[in-house]
Design an enzyme around this catalytic site. Sequence first.
Site, PDB file in Angstrom:
ATOM      1  N   ASP A  49      20.276  -3.177 -15.735  1.00  0.00           N
ATOM      2  CA  ASP A  49      19.294  -3.566 -16.740  1.00  0.00           C
ATOM      3  C   ASP A  49      18.000  -4.034 -16.082  1.00  0.00           C
ATOM      4  O   ASP A  49      16.909  -3.773 -16.574  1.00  0.00           O
ATOM      5  CB  ASP A  49      19.848  -4.673 -17.643  1.00  0.00           C
ATOM      6  CG  ASP A  49      20.975  -4.137 -18.521  1.00  0.00           C
ATOM      7  OD1 ASP A  49      20.997  -2.915 -18.760  1.00  0.00           O
ATOM      8  OD2 ASP A  49      21.823  -4.928 -18.941  1.00  0.00           O
ATOM      9  N   SER A  94      -7.150  13.464  -6.637  1.00  0.00           N
ATOM     10  CA  SER A  94      -6.622  12.653  -5.543  1.00  0.00           C
ATOM     11  C   SER A  94      -6.654  13.506  -4.275  1.00  0.00           C
ATOM     12  O   SER A  94      -7.123  14.646  -4.309  1.00  0.00           O
ATOM     13  CB  SER A  94      -5.224  12.150  -5.861  1.00  0.00           C
ATOM     14  OG  SER A  94      -4.418  13.222  -6.221  1.00  0.00           O
ATOM     15  N   GLU A 128     -14.955  10.151   7.057  1.00  0.00           N
ATOM     16  CA  GLU A 128     -15.491   8.883   6.538  1.00  0.00           C
ATOM     17  C   GLU A 128     -14.330   7.966   6.167  1.00  0.00           C
ATOM     18  O   GLU A 128     -13.221   8.447   5.887  1.00  0.00           O
ATOM     19  CB  GLU A 128     -16.353   9.162   5.298  1.00  0.00           C
ATOM     20  CG  GLU A 128     -15.578   9.878   4.213  1.00  0.00           C
ATOM     21  CD  GLU A 128     -16.477  10.436   3.105  1.00  0.00           C
ATOM     22  OE1 GLU A 128     -16.788   9.671   2.213  1.00  0.00           O
ATOM     23  OE2 GLU A 128     -16.823  11.637   3.152  1.00  0.00           O
ATOM     24  N   LYS A 130     -11.583   5.811   4.314  1.00  0.00           N
ATOM     25  CA  LYS A 130     -10.994   5.815   2.978  1.00  0.00           C
ATOM     26  C   LYS A 130     -10.956   4.356   2.535  1.00  0.00           C
ATOM     27  O   LYS A 130     -10.198   3.547   3.081  1.00  0.00           O
ATOM     28  CB  LYS A 130      -9.588   6.416   3.008  1.00  0.00           C
ATOM     29  CG  LYS A 130      -8.949   6.517   1.636  1.00  0.00           C
ATOM     30  CD  LYS A 130      -7.693   7.377   1.696  1.00  0.00           C
ATOM     31  CE  LYS A 130      -7.117   7.662   0.324  1.00  0.00           C
ATOM     32  NZ  LYS A 130      -6.760   6.477  -0.447  1.00  0.00           N
ATOM     33  N   ASP A 132     -10.152   1.167   0.430  1.00  0.00           N
ATOM     34  CA  ASP A 132      -9.006   0.798  -0.403  1.00  0.00           C
ATOM     35  C   ASP A 132      -9.491  -0.027  -1.595  1.00  0.00           C
ATOM     36  O   ASP A 132      -9.444  -1.252  -1.589  1.00  0.00           O
ATOM     37  CB  ASP A 132      -7.994   0.006   0.418  1.00  0.00           C
ATOM     38  CG  ASP A 132      -6.654  -0.075  -0.285  1.00  0.00           C
ATOM     39  OD1 ASP A 132      -6.453   0.659  -1.274  1.00  0.00           O
ATOM     40  OD2 ASP A 132      -5.809  -0.873   0.149  1.00  0.00           O
ATOM     41  N   ARG A 151     -11.075   5.744 -13.032  1.00  0.00           N
ATOM     42  CA  ARG A 151     -10.482   7.057 -12.833  1.00  0.00           C
ATOM     43  C   ARG A 151      -9.473   7.376 -13.942  1.00  0.00           C
ATOM     44  O   ARG A 151      -9.383   8.506 -14.402  1.00  0.00           O
ATOM     45  CB  ARG A 151      -9.776   7.096 -11.471  1.00  0.00           C
ATOM     46  CG  ARG A 151      -9.064   8.377 -11.198  1.00  0.00           C
ATOM     47  CD  ARG A 151      -8.504   8.374  -9.780  1.00  0.00           C
ATOM     48  NE  ARG A 151      -7.938   9.669  -9.462  1.00  0.00           N
ATOM     49  CZ  ARG A 151      -6.705  10.033  -9.757  1.00  0.00           C
ATOM     50  NH1 ARG A 151      -5.905   9.185 -10.372  1.00  0.00           N
ATOM     51  NH2 ARG A 151      -6.261  11.226  -9.437  1.00  0.00           N
ATOM     52  N   GLU A 188     -16.263   4.243  -4.569  1.00  0.00           N
ATOM     53  CA  GLU A 188     -15.190   3.251  -4.589  1.00  0.00           C
ATOM     54  C   GLU A 188     -15.748   1.850  -4.820  1.00  0.00           C
ATOM     55  O   GLU A 188     -16.677   1.423  -4.128  1.00  0.00           O
ATOM     56  CB  GLU A 188     -14.477   3.308  -3.226  1.00  0.00           C
ATOM     57  CG  GLU A 188     -13.064   2.825  -3.250  1.00  0.00           C
ATOM     58  CD  GLU A 188     -12.081   3.873  -3.780  1.00  0.00           C
ATOM     59  OE1 GLU A 188     -12.537   4.956  -4.237  1.00  0.00           O
ATOM     60  OE2 GLU A 188     -10.881   3.607  -3.754  1.00  0.00           O
ATOM     61  N   TYR A 240     -19.548   8.288  -2.517  1.00  0.00           N
ATOM     62  CA  TYR A 240     -19.113   9.298  -1.555  1.00  0.00           C
ATOM     63  C   TYR A 240     -18.937  10.705  -2.133  1.00  0.00           C
ATOM     64  O   TYR A 240     -18.571  11.622  -1.410  1.00  0.00           O
ATOM     65  CB  TYR A 240     -17.831   8.871  -0.835  1.00  0.00           C
ATOM     66  CG  TYR A 240     -16.677   8.452  -1.754  1.00  0.00           C
ATOM     67  CD1 TYR A 240     -16.093   9.341  -2.644  1.00  0.00           C
ATOM     68  CD2 TYR A 240     -16.169   7.153  -1.690  1.00  0.00           C
ATOM     69  CE1 TYR A 240     -15.056   8.956  -3.462  1.00  0.00           C
ATOM     70  CE2 TYR A 240     -15.119   6.761  -2.510  1.00  0.00           C
ATOM     71  CZ  TYR A 240     -14.574   7.658  -3.389  1.00  0.00           C
ATOM     72  OH  TYR A 240     -13.547   7.280  -4.203  1.00  0.00           O
ATOM     73  N   LYS A 328      -4.041   8.855   6.846  1.00  0.00           N
ATOM     74  CA  LYS A 328      -3.727   7.456   6.570  1.00  0.00           C
ATOM     75  C   LYS A 328      -3.476   6.672   7.861  1.00  0.00           C
ATOM     76  O   LYS A 328      -2.970   7.218   8.846  1.00  0.00           O
ATOM     77  CB  LYS A 328      -2.463   7.374   5.708  1.00  0.00           C
ATOM     78  CG  LYS A 328      -2.574   8.087   4.368  1.00  0.00           C
ATOM     79  CD  LYS A 328      -3.218   7.227   3.322  1.00  0.00           C
ATOM     80  CE  LYS A 328      -2.219   6.221   2.784  1.00  0.00           C
ATOM     81  NZ  LYS A 328      -2.779   5.486   1.637  1.00  0.00           N
ATOM     82  N   CYS A 433      27.812 -24.505   0.144  1.00  0.00           N
ATOM     83  CA  CYS A 433      26.573 -24.303  -0.607  1.00  0.00           C
ATOM     84  C   CYS A 433      25.583 -25.419  -0.277  1.00  0.00           C
ATOM     85  O   CYS A 433      25.942 -26.597  -0.352  1.00  0.00           O
ATOM     86  CB  CYS A 433      26.897 -24.292  -2.098  1.00  0.00           C
ATOM     87  SG  CYS A 433      25.424 -24.336  -3.124  1.00  0.00           S
ATOM     88  N   CYS A 436      25.254 -27.705  -3.678  1.00  0.00           N
ATOM     89  CA  CYS A 436      26.327 -28.532  -4.248  1.00  0.00           C
ATOM     90  C   CYS A 436      27.447 -28.853  -3.262  1.00  0.00           C
ATOM     91  O   CYS A 436      28.329 -29.646  -3.567  1.00  0.00           O
ATOM     92  CB  CYS A 436      26.916 -27.854  -5.482  1.00  0.00           C
ATOM     93  SG  CYS A 436      27.908 -26.409  -5.098  1.00  0.00           S
ATOM     94  N   CYS A 457      28.482 -19.167  -3.470  1.00  0.00           N
ATOM     95  CA  CYS A 457      28.906 -20.539  -3.702  1.00  0.00           C
ATOM     96  C   CYS A 457      29.997 -20.504  -4.770  1.00  0.00           C
ATOM     97  O   CYS A 457      29.849 -19.863  -5.801  1.00  0.00           O
ATOM     98  CB  CYS A 457      27.713 -21.358  -4.183  1.00  0.00           C
ATOM     99  SG  CYS A 457      28.171 -22.847  -5.067  1.00  0.00           S
ATOM    100  N   CYS A 463      27.572 -26.490  -9.512  1.00  0.00           N
ATOM    101  CA  CYS A 463      26.420 -26.261  -8.647  1.00  0.00           C
ATOM    102  C   CYS A 463      25.129 -26.317  -9.452  1.00  0.00           C
ATOM    103  O   CYS A 463      24.912 -25.517 -10.361  1.00  0.00           O
ATOM    104  CB  CYS A 463      26.559 -24.910  -7.955  1.00  0.00           C
ATOM    105  SG  CYS A 463      25.158 -24.536  -6.894  1.00  0.00           S
TER     106      CYS A 463
END
Length: 736
Positions: A49, A94, A128, A130, A132, A151, A188, A240, A328, A433, A436, A457, A463
């Site tokens: 979940d 991209s 050039e 990149k 961030d 974007r 950017e 750019y 990168k 523990c 406790c 524990c 506890c």
Amino acid sequence: MSDRPQKDVADLSEDEARLELERLAAAIAAADIAYHQNDAPEISDAEYDALKRRNDAIEEAFPGLVRADSPTGRVGAAPAEGFAKVRHGVPMLSLAKAYTDQDVVDFIERGQRFFQRDEGLELAFTAEPKIDGLSASLRYENGVFVQGATRGDGSVGEDITANLRTIKDIPEKLAGSGWPEVIEIRGEVYMTYAEFQALKERSAAIGGQDYVNPRNTAAGSLRQKDPTITASRNLKFFAYAWGLASSEPATSQYEAVQKFAEWGFAVSPLMVRAKSAEDLIAHYRTIEAQRSSLGYDIDGVVYKVDSIELQKRWGYVTGEPRWAIAHKFPAERATTTLRGIDIQVGRTGTLAPVARLDPVSVGGVTVVNVTLHNEDYIAGRDSNGLPIREGKDIRIGDSVVIQRAGDVIPQIVDVLIDKRPAGAEPYRMPETCPVCGSPATREINPKTGKEDSRRRCTGELVCAAQAVENLKHFVSRGALDIEGLGAENIELFFAKGLVRNAADIFTLRERRAAVQEALAERREEQARAREAASGKTRKNVRAVQDRNYEGLDKLFGAIDARREPELDRFIFALGIRHIGETTAAALARTFGTMEELMRVGKEVAAAEDPMAAFPSIDGIGSTVVEALVDFFGNERNDDVLEALLVQVHPKPYVINISADSQVAGKTVVFTGSLEKMTRSEAKAMAERLGAKVAGSVSAKTDILVAGPGAGSKLKTAQEHGVEVISEDEWFARVGR
Ligand code: IVH
């Protein structure tokens, strides 16, 4: 998964979110196969979940990143509400990525092969940094800035014109001459480290929010409803590229950027032209060497074919130009000293070791601790002494290398054994523990016969750590979801002895004065801490307090509003091990009332063979039955439950069993994959409503409930004119 500190969704970068969604899709798909096809769940329901919830939250925050194979099936979600939508004249693309020098060589060779027929053609590139940050598109008409957008998903972004106007690097009117009548300038938006640091300090001084990194902060600053806030953040911009243009601004990338500078934009001073892979890589190294002194984040170097004509000829593949690539930088790493190992005790008693580090900056973020997962990970060996893959032999005092890969959760990637201080002992996990003092043991997994990697524990309700975590779980979103009673308040009320178990929450109103005092004390403490940090005197504390006293009635109201929770939420809220939302719902559907679940739980707990005594429910196996036996077999839980049920009355899980039930007496067939219930739950539900469930479709069938992927049964039903409904329509019909 649940033991790993997770970043808030709001703090994730787009790349992190994309990576996480990819991992979550894979993990959820694997769990689905293990559960539904192999009948051998590998993770607990709660963990499952949690994965789904995390996936939901990320999809909600990044609608543009929803995957085609999204576990929610919510493909193509719309951009977030709030700003007007802007369709880009030309999509914002991209970039393909290169991670190694060889990738760069391959890129150049691809270009040379593509243009090989052009004898004598000299392929030139620009290189050039990149940046961030966040890309933005700025539309100029007759030299005047008219509209700016994010974007977004590449085709449609959000109109953030007013916020972009506050950025000094973006001219309101273009300087010089020769600009096309209409042009979308692209570049950017980013935040410098200095600005980021200053903002953090301003915020800390007033006890405001913490900011994680410059990129996310720039993103948040751009999405402000009030442009004066954006203005106060002093964002920067590098131009750019361009999108739509009524005429080409230049014949090459290099010249275009020179023109942008003439027109008044800031452009990167680090762009060069180069002809060979060797020269490009040399420039990459030059930029890499300067990276830490630039004062802002860059995450690589972009190489682009210089000639616009050749760019057009080489063309595009799915959302990326063929003529450009982002080389990168490797994940950022930093070395620091591990000062200690703290143990956090989770809701189910799991002892989670966390390394305390000398604060170290890794890619613009200060890291002060990292998870160490479990004792095998720390030792580098499992309990049989065999080396484990990720394990490192980590000792207190060690110099450790921290990495934030793709910006995600920091981790230790290396221990510098040469620097280990003399006398550093292997780490020993506490066997009691730390909260406790109860024994903390490693359980044996009955299925595999192996020791669990995690120590737990055994103190359970004794506890305090487990008790507090259980209370937090009890009020959390999927559980009772009590507004205004978050983790912080639970901790406070527990510490003050106002809430020791879930039943106490519902009698808080009777202890109003004490609650008020606890809250006031905490506010005083916070105000003092803030004062100490800022050196300012307290003016507004009183006003804030008055507002919060009103909040008290709201809190009590929110608690009262949950006195009759849905049964499945209530079962989930109890925090029984291995019972997540899905299992809780199956139990609620099967047993109908809490009393019935308790009766069966007790009976099964007393049975010699609990598995045999427990009714067969799809999706509930021995792990869950054992957890129920542990819970209902523990007398201390009886007292807690009894007290709780005085205060809280879970609504019986009603299915409309009346004679006029729309499906009573009907013959029903289920087919296809059902998404909201298992096949046997569906059968049980239909039978309780007085329907007959058949396995195959014939002329006698009244209703076919068809989920996705329904095949021959659907065809037969259609041939016989049998009514076909969806799973949702089924629920509507049976009043759920
Ligand atoms: S050119 C058609 N140049 O990187 C190519 N992009 O991964 C369009 N970025 O969304 C982009 N610095 O946000 C280009 N010097 C640079 C860049 C740059 C950063 C970002 C931009 C883009 C992403 C692509």
